[in-house]
Scaffold this motif. Structure first.
Motif, PDB file in Angstrom:
ATOM      1  N   ASP A 259       0.885  -1.170   0.000  1.00 29.05           N
ATOM      2  CA  ASP A 259       0.000   0.000   0.000  1.00 29.05           C
ATOM      3  C   ASP A 259       0.917   1.212   0.000  1.00 29.05           C
ATOM      4  OD1 ASP A 259      -1.647   2.162   0.512  1.00 29.05           O
ATOM      5  OD2 ASP A 259      -2.772   1.199   2.130  1.00 29.05           O
ATOM      6  N   THR A 260       1.015   1.886  -1.129  1.00 32.20           N
ATOM      7  CA  THR A 260       2.006   2.957  -1.265  1.00 32.20           C
ATOM      8  C   THR A 260       1.659   4.210  -0.458  1.00 32.20           C
ATOM      9  OG1 THR A 260       0.927   3.662  -3.327  1.00 32.20           O
ATOM     10  CG2 THR A 260       2.838   2.189  -3.513  1.00 32.20           C
ATOM     11  N   SER A 261       0.537   4.186   0.258  1.00 35.63           N
ATOM     12  CA  SER A 261       0.237   5.287   1.182  1.00 35.63           C
ATOM     13  C   SER A 261       0.767   4.984   2.578  1.00 35.63           C
ATOM     14  CB  SER A 261      -1.269   5.534   1.252  1.00 35.63           C
ATOM     15  OG  SER A 261      -1.941   4.477   1.910  1.00 35.63           O
ATOM     16  N   ARG A 262       1.445   3.844   2.730  1.00 33.83           N
ATOM     17  CA  ARG A 262       1.928   3.408   4.040  1.00 33.83           C
ATOM     18  C   ARG A 262       3.450   3.269   4.059  1.00 33.83           C
ATOM     19  NH1 ARG A 262      -2.320   1.358   7.295  1.00 33.83           N
ATOM     20  NH2 ARG A 262      -4.287   1.316   6.125  1.00 33.83           N
ATOM     21  N   VAL A 263       4.001   3.311   5.262  1.00 32.58           N
ATOM     22  CA  VAL A 263       5.449   3.196   5.433  1.00 32.58           C
ATOM     23  C   VAL A 263       5.888   1.747   5.245  1.00 32.58           C
ATOM     24  CG1 VAL A 263       5.419   5.111   7.074  1.00 32.58           C
ATOM     25  CG2 VAL A 263       5.404   2.753   7.937  1.00 32.58           C
ATOM     26  N   PRO A 264       7.156   1.528   4.875  1.00 31.56           N
ATOM     27  CA  PRO A 264       7.684   0.173   4.777  1.00 31.56           C
ATOM     28  C   PRO A 264       8.405  -0.273   6.040  1.00 31.56           C
ATOM     29  CG  PRO A 264       9.222   1.687   3.785  1.00 31.56           C
ATOM     30  CD  PRO A 264       8.079   2.526   4.304  1.00 31.56           C
ATOM     31  N   GLY A 265       8.325   0.534   7.112  1.00 29.90           N
ATOM     32  CA  GLY A 265       9.127   0.256   8.295  1.00 29.90           C
ATOM     33  C   GLY A 265      10.497   0.887   8.158  1.00 29.90           C
ATOM     34  N   GLY A 266      11.295   0.725   9.194  1.00 26.95           N
ATOM     35  CA  GLY A 266      12.615   1.349   9.150  1.00 26.95           C
ATOM     36  C   GLY A 266      13.539   0.774  10.207  1.00 26.95           C
ATOM     37  N   SER A 267      14.805   1.112  10.141  1.00 33.04           N
ATOM     38  CA  SER A 267      15.324   2.082   9.199  1.00 33.04           C
ATOM     39  C   SER A 267      15.531   1.522   7.795  1.00 33.04           C
ATOM     40  CB  SER A 267      16.658   2.630   9.704  1.00 33.04           C
ATOM     41  OG  SER A 267      17.644   1.594   9.743  1.00 33.04           O
ATOM     42  N   GLY A 268      15.506   0.207   7.652  1.00 23.25           N
ATOM     43  CA  GLY A 268      15.847  -0.395   6.367  1.00 23.25           C
ATOM     44  C   GLY A 268      14.679  -0.591   5.438  1.00 23.25           C
ATOM     45  N   GLY A 269      13.800   0.398   5.347  1.00 23.36           N
ATOM     46  CA  GLY A 269      12.636   0.273   4.481  1.00 23.36           C
ATOM     47  C   GLY A 269      12.991   0.152   3.008  1.00 23.36           C
TER      48      GLY A 269
ATOM     49  N   SER B  16      15.972  -2.898  12.643  1.00 19.66           N
ATOM     50  CA  SER B  16      15.899  -2.219  11.341  1.00 19.66           C
ATOM     51  C   SER B  16      15.904  -3.138  10.134  1.00 19.66           C
ATOM     52  CB  SER B  16      17.045  -1.209  11.212  1.00 19.66           C
ATOM     53  OG  SER B  16      16.844  -0.128  12.091  1.00 19.66           O
ATOM     54  N   ILE B  17      16.125  -4.435  10.343  1.00 19.66           N
ATOM     55  CA  ILE B  17      15.915  -5.423   9.274  1.00 19.66           C
ATOM     56  C   ILE B  17      14.594  -6.145   9.511  1.00 19.66           C
ATOM     57  CG2 ILE B  17      16.735  -7.591   8.260  1.00 19.66           C
ATOM     58  CD1 ILE B  17      19.592  -6.695   8.883  1.00 19.66           C
ATOM     59  N   ARG B  18      14.333  -6.512  10.753  1.00 20.26           N
ATOM     60  CA  ARG B  18      13.179  -7.362  11.064  1.00 20.26           C
ATOM     61  C   ARG B  18      11.855  -6.602  11.033  1.00 20.26           C
ATOM     62  NH1 ARG B  18      14.951  -8.565  16.599  1.00 20.26           N
ATOM     63  NH2 ARG B  18      16.450  -6.906  16.165  1.00 20.26           N
ATOM     64  N   GLN B  19      11.814  -5.388  11.569  1.00 23.30           N
ATOM     65  CA  GLN B  19      10.551  -4.639  11.573  1.00 23.30           C
ATOM     66  C   GLN B  19      10.097  -4.281  10.151  1.00 23.30           C
ATOM     67  OE1 GLN B  19      10.202  -1.056  11.048  1.00 23.30           O
ATOM     68  NE2 GLN B  19       8.333  -0.492  12.149  1.00 23.30           N
ATOM     69  N   PRO B  20      10.983  -3.794   9.252  1.00 24.43           N
ATOM     70  CA  PRO B  20      10.557  -3.615   7.855  1.00 24.43           C
ATOM     71  C   PRO B  20      10.171  -4.936   7.193  1.00 24.43           C
ATOM     72  CG  PRO B  20      12.574  -2.396   8.295  1.00 24.43           C
ATOM     73  CD  PRO B  20      12.339  -3.276   9.484  1.00 24.43           C
ATOM     74  N   GLY B  21      10.841  -6.026   7.594  1.00 22.66           N
ATOM     75  CA  GLY B  21      10.458  -7.333   7.074  1.00 22.66           C
ATOM     76  C   GLY B  21       9.015  -7.655   7.411  1.00 22.66           C
ATOM     77  N   ALA B  22       8.631  -7.397   8.668  1.00 23.69           N
ATOM     78  CA  ALA B  22       7.258  -7.666   9.095  1.00 23.69           C
ATOM     79  C   ALA B  22       6.271  -6.816   8.321  1.00 23.69           C
ATOM     80  CB  ALA B  22       7.127  -7.401  10.594  1.00 23.69           C
ATOM     81  N   LEU B  23       6.597  -5.552   8.094  1.00 23.46           N
ATOM     82  CA  LEU B  23       5.664  -4.618   7.457  1.00 23.46           C
ATOM     83  C   LEU B  23       5.577  -4.795   5.944  1.00 23.46           C
ATOM     84  CD1 LEU B  23       5.650  -3.436  10.292  1.00 23.46           C
ATOM     85  CD2 LEU B  23       5.899  -1.154   9.294  1.00 23.46           C
TER      86      LEU B  23
END
Length: 513
Positions: free
Chosen positions: A152-162, A184-191
Motif C-alpha cells: 500500500d504505497t500510502s503506508r510506510v515500509p518500516g525502518g530504518s531499512g525500508g 531495522s531489518i526485522r521490523q521492515p520485514g514484518a511490514l
C-alpha cells in the motif's frame, strides 16, 4: 507473465539453480532486475542510487568466469544480483547513510560484506534508502526521499531499512543487505512481508558499516524466503580480523538447517513463547496470526511452552539511553573538517572552526538525528552518566541473563515482530515516543547480541503483512533457521502460495513488452 516478470519473481535459490542449469545468465537476471527497478521506482522509491553499469559489468565478469569453468569454491548464490543498504560502504559507489552531511561521498574501499559479495560473483544493483543514519522506524527520515510500502504505497515500509525491504518485496531485487540496530531489518520485514535476519552480534563483520550504535549494529540478510536468507547469511558471515568485535568461530550450517526445516518435522524441538512480548498494545490481527503460527509449529511436532523474560519490559527504556549515547559519540566525527558536507558560518559571524562545525551539523543532520544526539549527549554528561547510561547497561545485563535462562529451557523463543501492520505516512511523525514503540519486540535481541529472524506470518484483517519472530542462542543462528523454514512451508500450504500473490504489482505488468 512475461519472461522478465517470471525471472524477477523467482527466489534467489531458484535463480541460482537456473544459472547452474544454463537456463539464464547473470546478465539476463541483472537486466530483468534493472527493468523491474525502472518500472517500480516511480511508485516505490526504494533506491537512492542504481549502479546500472557496475552491475552489468559484474554480471558479465561472472558469466565469463563461468563460461571458462572457473567456478570452484563459489557459493550457491554466485551470479545472483543483490541490493545494499546505503549504510554500508561501497567502493566507487556513493554512500550517504541517507544524510545530507555525506551527500556525494564516494568511499575508497568496500565493506567486508561487499567484498564478499563481489568475490562471490553477486552483482550489486544499487544502494537502498533508509532513515538517516539508520535512525527511525518508518524510512520517513531520509534526507532524500520517502520509500513506499509495495503493499500500500500510502503506508510506510518500516525502518530504518525500508529501502532494502521494499526493494525485495517489490521484486526490484531478489536479495538485499540491511543493518539492524534495534530491529531495522526485522521490523521492515514484518511490514513488507519479507524475511529479515539479525545475525549473532559479531557473526557478520561490521567493517565498512557506518556506525550508528557500535555495540548494537549488525549487518544481515533481507530476502523473500528463509532458504535465501540462509544462503546469503553464509556468503557474508564469518570471522574478519578487521572487525574487533568479530567472533573467530565458523558459522553453523544455515542452509542445511533451512532445508531440513522444509520437511516440516519439528519433533523434539522446544519453542518458548515470550510472555512479555504481545498482548496490550498489539494489533488484534497481529496477535491472531501469531497464535495461528504457533499452532502450526505445534502441529509439526514442536513442544510450545510459555517462558518469562521479566526484564524485557525494560528493554525499550534501556535501548533509548544506550543507543543515543553511542550515536552522540559516533556522529561526532561528522564535523565538516575531513570529508562530507562543509558549511561556512554566515557573514557577520566569526569564521572559526567551532562555528563551521555548528553550521555544518545544523544543515547536514535531520531532526531525528539531532534529537538522538541531544538525548545521548545528555545521558553521557557529567552528573547523569551513572544515573542514566550506567543504569541502562545494568538493565542490559539483566536482559542477557533472561535470554540465557530462557535458552536453558527451550531451543528457540518466538514473538510477534511488530505491534502493528504498516501505518500511514505522517501518522506517527509528530510523536517520537509512539514511533519508538514500534521496536518493542525487536530491541531485546540487539541488547543481548542474540540472533533473531522475522518471517511473514500471513495477512492481518487489514490485508497487510504480519511478522513472526524467532530468537536463538548466541552463535547458534542455524537453530532458528529450521523452525522458520518449517513454519514458512506450513504457511505456504495453508495460504496456497506465498503472501505476495495477494499484492497488487502494476509495475510488473509492462515488463518485457
Amino acid at each position: 507473465m512475461t519472461q522478465q516478470t517470471e525471472l524477477v519473481t523467482l527466489s534467489a535459490a531458484q535463480m541460482a539453480e537456473a544459472i547452474n542449469a544454463g537456463e539464464v545468465s547473470s546478465r539476463e537476471l541483472v537486466e530483468a532486475q534493472l527493468a523491474a527497478i525502472d518500472a517500480a521506482e516511480p511508485s516505490i522509491q526504494a533506491f537512492l542510487q542504481v549502479s546500472r553499469d557496475q552491475a552489468l559489468q559484474q554480471a558479465d565478469d561472472f558469466d565469463a568466469r563461468r563460461q571458462s569453468g572457473d567456478v570452484d569454491g563459489l557459493p550457491e548464490l554466485a551470479g545472483v544480483p543483490i541490493a545494499v543498504k546505503d549504510m554500508i560502504v561501497t567502493k566507487g559507489i556513493a554512500t550517504t547513510a541517507a544524510s545530507k552531511i555525506l551527500e556525494g561521498w564516494i568511499p575508497p574501499y568496500d565493506a567486508t560484506v561487499v567484498r564478499k559479495l563481489k568475490h562471490a560473483g553477486m552483482p550489486i544493483l544499487g544502494k537502498t534508502n533508509l532513515d538517516e543514519f539508520a535512525q527511525g522506524s518508518s524510512t520517513e527520515h531520509s534526507a532524500y526521499q520517502t520509500t513506499h510500502n509495495p503493499w500500500d504505497t500510502s503506508r510506510v515500509p518500516g525502518g530504518s531499512g525500508g529501502g532494502s525491504a521494499s526493494a525485495v518485496a517489490a521484486f526490484e531485487a531478489p536479495l538485499a543487505l540491511g543493518t539492524d540496530t534495534g530491529g531495522s531489518i526485522r521490523q521492515p520485514g514484518a511490514l513488507t512481508g519479507t524475511v529479515g535476519v539479525k545475525p549473532t552480534y559479531g557473526g557478520v563483520s561490521r567493517f565498512g558499516a557506518i556506525a550508528m550504535a557500535s555495540s548494537l549494529d549488525q549487518i544481515g540478510p533481507v530476502s523473500r524466503t528463509v532458504l535465501d536468507a540462509a544462503l546469503l547469511h553464509e556468503v557474508i558471515g564469518g570471522y574478519d580480523e578487521r572487525d574487533s568485535t568479530s567472533i573467530p568461530k565458523p558459522l553453523g550450517k544455515l542452509a542445511d538447517a533451512a532445508r531440513e526445516g522444509q520437511r516440516q518435522d519439528l519433533h523434539g524441538m522446544r519453542v518458548g513463547l515470550v510472555k512479555e512480548i504481545g498482548g496490550e498494545g498489539f494489533q488484534p490481527g497481529v496477535e491472531a496470526r501469531f497464535r495461528e503460527a504457533v499452532s502450526a509449529l505445534e502441529a509439526m511436532g514442536a513442544e510450545v511452552v510459555e517462558v518469562s523474560c521479566p526484564h524485557f519490559s525494560y528493554s525499550l527504556g534501556a535501548y533509548y539511553i544506550i543507543m543515543p549515547s553511542e550515536v552522540s559519540s559516533n556522529l561526532a566525527r561528522y564535523d565538516g573538517m575531513r570529508y562530507g558536507l562543509r558549511v561556512m558560518p554566515p557573514e557577520g559571524k566569526a569564521q572559526t572552526a567551532a562555528n563551521m562545525m555548528a553550521a555544518t551539523r545544523e544543515q547536514g543532520f535531520g531532526d531525528e538525528v539531532k534529537r538522538r544526539i541531544i538525548l545521548g549527549t545528555y545521558a553521557l554528561s557529567a552528573g547523569y552518566y551513572d544515573a542514566w547510561y550506567g543504569s541502562a547497561q545494568k538493565v542490559r545485563t539483566l536482559i542477557i541473563r533472561d535470554f540465557a535462562q530462557a535458552f536453558e529451557q527451550v531451543d528457540v523463543l518466538v514473538s510477534p515482530t511488530s505491534p502493528s501492520t504498516a501505518f500511514k505516512f505522517g501518522e506517527k511523525m509528530d510523536d517520537p515516543l509512539t514511533m519508538y514503540l514500534n521496536d518493542v519486540a525487536t530491541i531485546p535481541a540487539n541488547l543481548a547480541g542474540v540472533p533473531a529472524m522475522s518471517i511473514p506470518a500471513g495477512l492481518s484483517d487489514d490485508g497487510l503483512p504480519v511478522g513472526f519472530q524467532f530468537f536463538a542462542p548466541q552463535m547458534k543462528d542455524e537453530v532458528m533457521y529450521k523452525p522458520a523454514a518449517a513454519l514458512e512451508a506450513a504457511l505456504l500450504e495453508q495460504q496456497h502460495g506465498p503472501i505476495w500473490q495477494s499484492m497488487n504489482t502494476p509495475w510488473l505488468d509492462g515488463l518485457n513488452k
